[in-house]
Write an enzyme that holds these catalytic residues in place. Structure first.
Site, PDB file in Angstrom:
ATOM      1  N   GLU A   1       2.216 -16.068 -26.433  1.00 34.58           N
ATOM      2  CA  GLU A   1       1.158 -17.073 -26.398  1.00 34.58           C
ATOM      3  C   GLU A   1       1.730 -18.446 -26.742  1.00 34.58           C
ATOM      4  OE1 GLU A   1      -2.347 -16.200 -28.671  1.00 34.58           O
ATOM      5  OE2 GLU A   1      -2.630 -14.246 -27.726  1.00 34.58           O
TER       6      GLU A   1
ATOM      7  N   HIS B   1      -4.846 -22.236 -26.420  1.00 33.70           N
ATOM      8  CA  HIS B   1      -3.788 -21.231 -26.487  1.00 33.70           C
ATOM      9  C   HIS B   1      -3.900 -20.341 -25.272  1.00 33.70           C
ATOM     10  CE1 HIS B   1      -7.003 -18.752 -28.285  1.00 33.70           C
ATOM     11  NE2 HIS B   1      -6.253 -17.683 -28.101  1.00 33.70           N
TER      12      HIS B   1
ATOM     13  N   HIS C   1      -3.610 -16.578 -23.172  1.00 34.38           N
ATOM     14  CA  HIS C   1      -3.804 -15.128 -23.266  1.00 34.38           C
ATOM     15  C   HIS C   1      -2.984 -14.470 -22.160  1.00 34.38           C
ATOM     16  CE1 HIS C   1      -7.838 -14.761 -25.695  1.00 34.38           C
ATOM     17  NE2 HIS C   1      -6.818 -15.192 -26.416  1.00 34.38           N
TER      18      HIS C   1
ATOM     19  N   ASP D   1      -9.301 -14.017 -32.598  1.00 34.13           N
ATOM     20  CA  ASP D   1      -9.702 -15.426 -32.456  1.00 34.13           C
ATOM     21  C   ASP D   1     -10.978 -15.683 -33.260  1.00 34.13           C
ATOM     22  OD1 ASP D   1      -7.586 -15.988 -30.783  1.00 34.13           O
ATOM     23  OD2 ASP D   1      -8.727 -15.665 -28.951  1.00 34.13           O
TER      24      ASP D   1
HETATM   25 ZN    ZN Z   1      -6.717 -15.741 -28.351  1.00 36.97          ZN
END
Ligand code: ZN
Length: 156
Positions: free
Chosen positions: A23, A82, A84, A95
């Protein structure tokens, strides 16, 4: 609503694809209340990239640096982004557990390997997360330069 330019999304796509299968993350800097416009991005190191491919922790030094830079100005940290890898652009359970700041917009970029073997950002969605209720709600994402994002797979 979150308003971004195609160029900003392209930067996020590039970072997300480069980090794959890990990530990546960064800060969204902008202004506005109901309509939040992103004026610039600040890429940040993902401190957990080498430990867990499915987690991120934004380098807090970037956060401090941003807050110092923005003090007294019109811009603020409006959210963060961010990626995935191989997962939908929706908030994960982790999250939601980490959503300490309900005013932050979470932009999540889904990345998957395309038929040619290269990672590609397939979709980006924005959300607000509420840790207390454990829920998230979508934030409409508008691309300011429509023509430039065609063929990228963004919702229009
Ligand atoms: Zn996430």
């Amino acid at each position: 609503m979150l308003v971004m330019t195609a160029a900003q999304l392209a930067v996020i796509a590039q970072a997300a694809e480069a980090a794959y299968p890990r990530e990546c993350c960064g800060l969204l800097i902008g202004s506005g209340q109901r309509v939040v416009r992103v004026s610039r991005l600040m890429e940040a190191a993902n401190l957990l990239a080498d430990q867990r491919p499915d987690r991120f922790e934004l380098d807090p030094r970037i956060r401090f640096q941003a807050e110092r830079e923005l003090r007294g100005g019109r811009e603020r940290i409006v959210g963060h982004w961010h990626s995935h890898p191989d997962a939908p652009p929706l908030p994960s359970t982790t999250d939601l557990e980490q959503a300490w700041e309900p005013e932050m917009i979470w932009l999540i970029a889904a990345v998957a390997r395309s038929p040619d073997g290269r990672p590609r950002m397939v979709e980006a969605l924005a959300h607000r997360l509420d840790r207390d209720t454990g829920r998230s709600r979508p934030v409409p994402l508008r691309i300011a330069e429509k023509s430039a994002c065609q063929g990228k797979g963004f919702p229009t």
